[in-house]
Design a protein around this motif. Structure first.
Motif, mmCIF file in Angstrom:
data_model
loop_
_atom_site.group_PDB
_atom_site.id
_atom_site.type_symbol
_atom_site.label_atom_id
_atom_site.label_comp_id
_atom_site.label_asym_id
_atom_site.label_seq_id
_atom_site.Cartn_x
_atom_site.Cartn_y
_atom_site.Cartn_z
ATOM 1 N N TYR A 249 31.450 51.332 46.430
ATOM 2 C CA TYR A 249 32.584 52.188 46.070
ATOM 3 C C TYR A 249 32.342 53.604 46.551
ATOM 4 O O TYR A 249 31.333 54.221 46.215
ATOM 5 N N CYS B 237 43.626 47.459 43.476
ATOM 6 C CA CYS B 237 42.397 46.747 43.110
ATOM 7 C C CYS B 237 42.419 46.324 41.641
ATOM 8 O O CYS B 237 41.964 45.229 41.289
ATOM 9 N N CYS C 144 42.343 42.087 40.592
ATOM 10 C CA CYS C 144 41.057 41.550 40.135
ATOM 11 C C CYS C 144 41.275 40.427 39.119
ATOM 12 O O CYS C 144 41.862 40.641 38.057
ATOM 13 N N ALA D 177 37.327 42.942 36.075
ATOM 14 C CA ALA D 177 36.155 43.786 36.277
ATOM 15 C C ALA D 177 36.499 45.213 36.662
ATOM 16 O O ALA D 177 35.620 46.074 36.664
ATOM 17 N N ILE D 178 37.761 45.498 37.006
ATOM 18 C CA ILE D 178 38.140 46.824 37.494
ATOM 19 C C ILE D 178 39.154 47.439 36.538
ATOM 20 O O ILE D 178 40.106 46.786 36.119
ATOM 21 N N VAL E 200 34.227 49.882 38.198
ATOM 22 C CA VAL E 200 34.008 48.466 38.484
ATOM 23 C C VAL E 200 32.794 48.009 37.690
ATOM 24 O O VAL E 200 31.704 48.566 37.827
ATOM 25 N N ASN E 201 32.988 46.997 36.849
ATOM 26 C CA ASN E 201 31.890 46.446 36.062
ATOM 27 C C ASN E 201 31.160 45.418 36.916
ATOM 28 O O ASN E 201 31.677 44.326 37.177
ATOM 29 N N CYS F 108 32.096 41.360 37.910
ATOM 30 C CA CYS F 108 32.535 41.116 39.287
ATOM 31 C C CYS F 108 32.030 39.761 39.773
ATOM 32 O O CYS F 108 30.843 39.468 39.713
ATOM 33 N N CYS G 235 39.682 42.882 46.000
ATOM 34 C CA CYS G 235 39.895 44.316 45.823
ATOM 35 C C CYS G 235 39.651 45.072 47.120
ATOM 36 O O CYS G 235 40.357 46.029 47.451
ATOM 37 N N LEU H 50 36.842 50.839 48.381
ATOM 38 C CA LEU H 50 36.100 49.663 47.954
ATOM 39 C C LEU H 50 35.793 48.822 49.178
ATOM 40 O O LEU H 50 36.704 48.424 49.922
#
Length: 559
Positions: free
Chosen positions: A177, A195, A199, A203-204, A213-214, A218, A224, A233
């Protein structure tokens, strides 16, 4: 099966050429095999001690919990229990209402209500969800979360897999990112949300002007990165450069071995199983990827510039439906560009196949688009926009039809701006909002300047403009001016009535006068709005008598 084929027509198979193409395809597959797998740049780690939460009704949860308890520490939450069950068990059992489960492998949080008013909370490493509706409803479930549904075989497989989910685990960090390129927001204004919306793992999320973003949630689908217009991204495992190297090597080997009209068939693991049951035409080159949503318009246009007659993306029912919609939009843009440049035929194909017979028939209609007379030599860049520039410049240079611009559908990542000069006050709010440096001020002149090549059509400028003076115009320009600053609006500067220094525009000052005339700070002193910042402060600090003397001196000087 949903087949999207633009202008495609079935062509009778030439057995002789098909045999040649099959030999050439073997050469292409050998070239792919010679390319080593990329090394993960970063990894994400998980730790699980095996503490497992089992969720479901009494009839569903307890029998499977008994099996799991022999190998793992288990806690059961019953969704249909009134708390009257007092049977002794080797694991705790609770009646649960209003259950909420979040998290990932090694870090699942469960909150629920029991008979009391205070909610209960606990953390688990694993979850076996046997409820009628999954507690975590995302299409892509977190690692360590199993919701096998009603099928006994699927439940047995989930329990068997859970028993081995103890220890340390890791996976690649699939994304990179670049905050400076992100067009999600500016100054609390929303811009690109592509994004977040696509997802399938949840996660986003938005985090002010940026996104978060986790990495634990992910799943590495890459969708994304495909829909991101700026390249903020990027897919990191594998990176775009590695994917491009594979495609270029395969196409080169295929062409050198005498193959014709190669079609790149992008597929994931589910698609690979389907392809094993199909006699694939010789000119179709399978390209396995981690997920089919991880390639987009930049990779496709590069492949077309390298001589591919078409791109086919194979999806199955396993992929999230929003992925197909996003790829369809990208294909519309890609085909619009190729058609606008005069390249005949179809170049893109999106397949959603459920059976081998349907897939075999669809591949007979794989694209046979016209290709550039000379294949490009560039490599895919780390920056998405640079790759697009390389591909578009080559496709234009070899195009059957030279054009200055191509109109594109809404949502395209290329375009210009239409500015209503009658509304625009040159306040430059749009310049501060632009994440791509497409909008610029005139430095020492009251001008709004624009570099079309940089514009990603995120809409932040239009949303920020207080006069509603900006409109997005999606298009692809090939004019030389697209790379140079052009003036969208300009006016004469307004000069300070005290020191004569230029500090704004006439329209801006008039707008300020209209909006702030009733403000107590300027009551009786509207002339301060006609002063630069320095003179305004001096005037505010000057006693009233001296102001009168100064004003008289100014009048005499002006006469």
């Amino acid at each position: 099966m949903n087949i999207r084929l633009i202008e495609g027509q079935g062509v009778a198979l030439d057995p002789v050429q098909d045999d040649r193409d099959r030999v050439a395809r073997n050469a292409a597959l050998a070239a792919l095999a010679d390319i080593p797998a990329p090394d993960p740049l970063d990894t994400v780690g998980y730790k699980s001690a095996g503490h497992t939460l089992v969720v479901g009704t009494r009839a569903d949860a307890l029998p499977w919990a008994e099996r799991l308890a022999a190998a793992l520490p288990v806690t059961v939450l019953l969704l249909d229990d009134d708390g009257s069950d007092k049977a002794l068990r080797l694991y705790p059992v609770f009646a649960a209402r209003a259950l909420v489960v979040t998290g990932w492998l090694g870090a699942f949080d469960a909150t629920w209500q029991t008979g009391g008013s205070k909610p209960e909370h606990a953390r688990f490493d694993l979850v076996l969800d046997l409820g009628a509706a999954p507690q975590i409803a995302t299409h892509q479930r977190p690692h360590g979360y199993y919701a096998p549904g009603l099928d006994p075989a699927a439940r047995q497989a989930a329990v068997a897999e859970l028993a081995g989910m103890v220890g340390d685990f890791e996976k690649p960090k699939y994304f990179a990112y670049k905050e400076r390129l992100c067009a999600h927001g500016r100054n609390r204004r929303s811009g690109c949300n592509a994004c977040v919306e696509i997802c399938s793992a949840g996660a986003i999320s938005g985090a002010g002007d940026l996104i978060a973003v986790n990495p634990y949630l992910c799943a590495g689908c890459g969708a994304c990165t495909t829909v991101c217009p700026t390249g903020a991204l990027g897919y990191a495992y594998p990176g775009a450069a590695h994917t491009g190297m594979r495609i270029k090597a395969a196409l080169n080997a295929y062409t050198q071995a005498g193959g014709r009209e190669p079609v790149l068939l992008v597929h994931g693991l589910e698609g690979a199983a389907l392809l094993d049951a199909v006699d694939v035409p010789g000119r179709v080159l399978p390209l396995g990827v981690h997920h089919t949503a991880s390639t987009g318009i930049d990779i496709w246009l590069a492949a077309l510039a390298w001589g591919a007659a078409g791109i086919t993306v194979l999806m199955t029912d396993a992929e999230a439906p929003q992925y197909a919609a996003a790829l369809d939009e990208q294909m519309t843009i890609a085909q619009t560009i190729m058609t606008g440049l005069g390249y005949a035929g179809a170049h893109v194909q999106l397949l959603r196949a459920t059976g081998p017979d349907e897939l075999a028939r669809a591949l007979q209609n794989a694209p046979r688009g016209e290709v550039p007379a000379r294949r490009a030599g560039f490599n895919v860049a780390a920056d998405k926009r640079n790759t697009l520039d390389y591909a578009l410049e080559h496709l234009l240079r070899e195009a059957p039809q030279q054009v200055e611009e191509i109109a594109l559908p809404a949502g395209s990542p290329f375009g210009t701006l239409a500015v209503d000069a009658g509304k625009c006050s040159l306040c430059m709010a749009c310049v501060g909002a632009c994440p791509a440096s497409a909008l610029q001020d005139g430095q020492n002149a009251p001008q709004l300047r624009f570099i079309e090549k940089n514009c990603v059509q995120c809409g932040l400028c239009a949303d920020t403009c207080p006069e509603d003076a900006i409109r997005l115009v999606p298009r692809l320009s090939f004019r030389d001016t697209r790379k140079q600053p052009v003036v969208l609006n300009e006016t004469q500067p307004f000069h300070c009535i005290r020191c004569n220094k230029p500090f704004g525009t006439l329209r801006m000052v008039e707008s300020m006068l209209a909006r702030l005339a009733g403000h107590p700070a300027f009551a009786g002193h509207l002339d301060r709005m006609r002063m630069c910042g320095d003179c305004r402060v001096i005037d505010m600090m000057t006693p009233a008598g001296e102001q009168t003397i100064h004003q008289a001196q100014e009048l005499r000087r002006q006469r």
